[in-house]
Design an enzyme around this catalytic site. Structure first.
Site, mmCIF file in Angstrom:
data_model
loop_
_atom_site.group_PDB
_atom_site.id
_atom_site.type_symbol
_atom_site.label_atom_id
_atom_site.label_comp_id
_atom_site.label_asym_id
_atom_site.label_seq_id
_atom_site.Cartn_x
_atom_site.Cartn_y
_atom_site.Cartn_z
ATOM 1 N N ARG A 17 0.859 -1.190 0.000
ATOM 2 C CA ARG A 17 0.000 0.000 0.000
ATOM 3 C C ARG A 17 0.894 1.238 0.000
ATOM 4 O O ARG A 17 1.880 1.272 0.734
ATOM 5 C CB ARG A 17 -0.854 0.047 1.261
ATOM 6 N N LYS A 28 25.440 7.419 5.002
ATOM 7 C CA LYS A 28 26.693 6.929 4.431
ATOM 8 C C LYS A 28 27.285 6.019 5.496
ATOM 9 O O LYS A 28 27.678 6.476 6.586
ATOM 10 C CB LYS A 28 27.626 8.102 4.109
HETATM 11 N N1 GLY Z 1 -8.376 -1.642 2.536
HETATM 12 C C1 GLY Z 1 -7.856 -2.733 3.224
HETATM 13 C C2 GLY Z 1 -6.404 -2.825 3.325
HETATM 14 O O1 GLY Z 1 -5.691 -1.974 2.847
HETATM 15 O O2 GLY Z 1 -5.939 -3.759 3.913
#
Ligand code: GLY
Length: 654
Positions: A299, A496
């Protein structure tokens, strides 16, 4: 050829925007590094802003508007393609085990979008729930879409609309000039367009200094054994971050973990075990269903967990990324708002809440400073004044940050702070390395570092000089990250890495360096390790995810020049990450030589600080780095054993 709109990113956001743009009369082209790794295919497809309890008012509006567009949007795609997206307004049931923290004031028990069900009702409503469940919330307006089917439908819609998708082509760098994007560098060449859209999800940070990071989610799938004409589960079950999403064809998706592990791929037993345990406790009959699949995805999360949408610091560049847990849900509204913005110059007021500038603590934007052509880098000035197409160079890109200067400097060994400031300026550098320990210990010249340099223009590269072991270096790296934050560089995760047990030759420890690098990469650092010119070690460091390798030309501060040429050549030939030659360069001719060989950048400190006229030497190093790079790009003439006259004799009169 100049394209109309170039969309970078072929996930659900990029594809949806392309479709909306096309329907408004534009001619978009999509480049996509790898459709299979897009978060789109990993998602469970929940359309659940109510169950997810989105509380930010602007985000709530955005999500609700998008959810209300879903039926019509999927119908349009289905009509275009003849495919089914699996859109299902099935509602979400969120069971609870105890009333503590779960029951709101009685006046708020039932609002327009959620209803409280007590124990008896919830078990009647949904048979098979865990016995300990004492009630729950019913969110009737939430639903789902089959994200994989939607992905296929979008691809097919894109094809049927005649939109070109260049699959397998990622953006390597974005070229900017005077607040306009002038091209996107890809492995197959430069792509130019009138307008550019960045929809690269969790990878956005590789192209721009946007604070977007991956948040890994692992999921799994079982399949019901009952006849699917009467499914045992007809709604999503949602508790905490665990959800159970039934599909009409009998699949049940169980998700999802939420992990800060960078782009570490694969499923892990510990997360799958936890998902199964939580899933089975909510809905025990899952335990008997055949297990069909596991997968994971990334995500794109921002610090405030809200997306980055709308205009940018370049007139012809639009951002659409950072959708975090709601990319599938937000696709219809994102594509509508972004297409209106590009085609009709209509900016919905809602977009103001998601503008990238909310994260800009540095002004003017450090990104535009870093990529600006109006700086003291002579290469770019020369390029601007002559035939740009024939000698345009790609910029240096390290961990997604774009730098036009290929010379880095340091702050050590100067006679006074003023001299160091002049040298940094004359060198044209955009990256300055700072020894975290020297700052901590107030070593002369390091007491007033915050004021000494303009940290809105210079990217700090904290280094772990003085660390003898991997453990020490890791600890100091964390201090360095804090130091950069204190100076306003919130998203600076560079380090670094120096692990140097030997004080006579100051040679780095390869084992300690590899060990520390591996750990720091996992902690989210962009690691730039200082190493001996060892091709095998360089490869291993690249494999563990380092952002560059920094092999030495000769021992630190020795000024012995290029003593490691043969090994360095092998490292350069094999590296897929930038090779930054660090240590030992004593004169501009050596700097140029290293750049001519194809090093991506140089770090020079002692040769500047210990010269008789450091600012002049800093400028000479600047020119040498540029000359060496330009010569490398131009390609050296072949060496011959015999002379070859400069003025050919053909056509002369005997
Ligand atoms: N919308 C659910 C998840 O990102 O796990």
């Amino acid at each position: 050829m100049t394209l109309d709109v170039l969309i970078v990113g072929g996930g659900i956001i990029g594809l949806s925007i392309a479709i909306e743009l096309k329907l408004l009369g534009a001619s978009p082209t999509i480049i996509s590094r790898d459709f299979k790794s897009a978060a789109t295919l990993a998602s469970a497809g929940m359309l659940a802003p109510d169950a997810e309890q989105i509380s930010d008012p602007a985000m709530q509006q955005l999500c609700w508007q998008s959810r209300s567009l879903y039926r019509e949007w999927t119908c349009k795609l289905e009509n275009l393609t003849g495919l089914n997206t699996g859109y299902w307004s099935c509602g979400v049931l969120a069971p609870v085990y105890n009333l503590e923290n779960n029951l709101p004031p009685s006046c708020d028990l039932n609002s327009h979008n959620r209803y409280w069900l007590d124990g008896e009702v919830i078990h009647k409503c949904q048979s098979g729930l865990g016995k300990d469940i004492i009630g729950g919330w019913w969110y009737p307006e939430d639903g789902q879409v089959d994200s994989r089917a939607l992905g296929k439908t979008l691809l097919s819609a894109v094809q049927s609309l005649g939109i070109e998708v260049k699959e397998g082509i990622g953006a390597e760098a974005i070229l900017e000039e005077q607040c306009r994007v002038v091209g996107v560098q890809t492995k197959t060449g430069l792509l130019q367009a009138n307008h550019y859209v960045i929809a690269t999800g969790a990878w956005a940070n590789e192209l721009f200094p946007l604070p977007v990071k991956p948040k890994k989610g692992q999921m799994l799938q079982v399949r019901v054994t009952e006849n699917i004409s009467s499914l045992p589960l007809n709604r999503i079950l949602f508790m905490g971050n665990t959800y159970i999403v039934p599909r009409k064809d009998g699949r049940i998706i169980i998700g999802a973990s939420s992990e800060d592990v960078g782009f570490t791929p694969h499923n892990t037993p510990v997360e799958i075990q936890e998902l199964l345990a939580l899933g089975i406790s909510i809905y025990p009959q899952l335990q008997d269903y055949p297990l069909e699949d596991f997968w994971s995805g990334f995500r794109p999360v921002t610090p405030d967990e809200l997306p980055i949408l709308g205009s940018s610091y370049c007139d012809n560049l639009t951002f659409a990324t950072g959708h975090y847990r709601n990319g599938i849900l937000l696709a219809p509204i994102t594509s509508r708002l972004i297409a209106d913005l590009i085609c009709k110059q209509k900016s919905d007021p809602l977009l103001d809440n998601f503008h990238y500038s909310r994260f800009q603590t540095l002004s003017p934007k450090i990104s535009s400073v870093l990529t600006s052509t109006k700086n003291s880098n002579p290469l770019l000035s020369i390029v601007n004044n002559t035939h740009q197409t024939s000698i345009t160079d790609t910029p240096l890109v390290i961990a997604g940050k774009v730098f036009s200067s290929r010379l880095m400097t340091g702050t050590g060994k100067y006679r006074c702070i003023e001299e160091m400031q002049k040298c940094v300026n004359k060198s044209g550098c955009q990256i300055v390395t700072v020894a975290v320990r020297r700052v901590q210990n107030n070593v002369p010249g390091h007491e007033s570092l915050a004021e000494a340099l303009d940290w809105e223009k210079i990217w700090m590269l904290p280094n772990t000089a003085g660390c003898k072991t991997a453990e020490e270096a890791i600890r100091v790296a964390f201090l360095g990250r804090e130091m950069a934050k204190l100076l306003g560089q919130e998203d600076n995760n560079f380090v670094k890495l120096e692990v140097i047990p030997d004080s006579k030759y100051l040679l780095p420890d390869p084992f300690g360096t590899l060990e520390a690098a591996e750990k720091l990469v996992k902690e989210g650092f962009a690691v730039l390790p200082y190493i001996n010119a060892d091709p095998m070690l360089a490869k291993r460091l690249e494999e563990v995810g380092c952002a560059t390798v920094m092999p030495l030309a000769s021992p630190i501060g020795s000024g012995q020049g290029l003593q490691t040429a043969i090994n360095l050549q092998i490292i350069i030939e094999n590296a897929k990450i930038p090779v930054v030659v660090d240590a030992g360069i004593g004169s501009p001719s050596e700097a140029a030589q290293v750049m001519e060989m194809g090093s991506d950048a140089l770090l020079v400190n002692s040769a500047i600080a210990l010269s008789d006229n450091p600012p002049a030497m800093a400028y000479a190093m600047n020119l040498a780095t540029v000359a060496g790079r330009m010569a490398y790009s131009a390609g050296r003439m072949p060496m011959r054993s015999y002379a070859s006259a400069s003025s050919p004799l053909t056509g002369t009169i005997d």
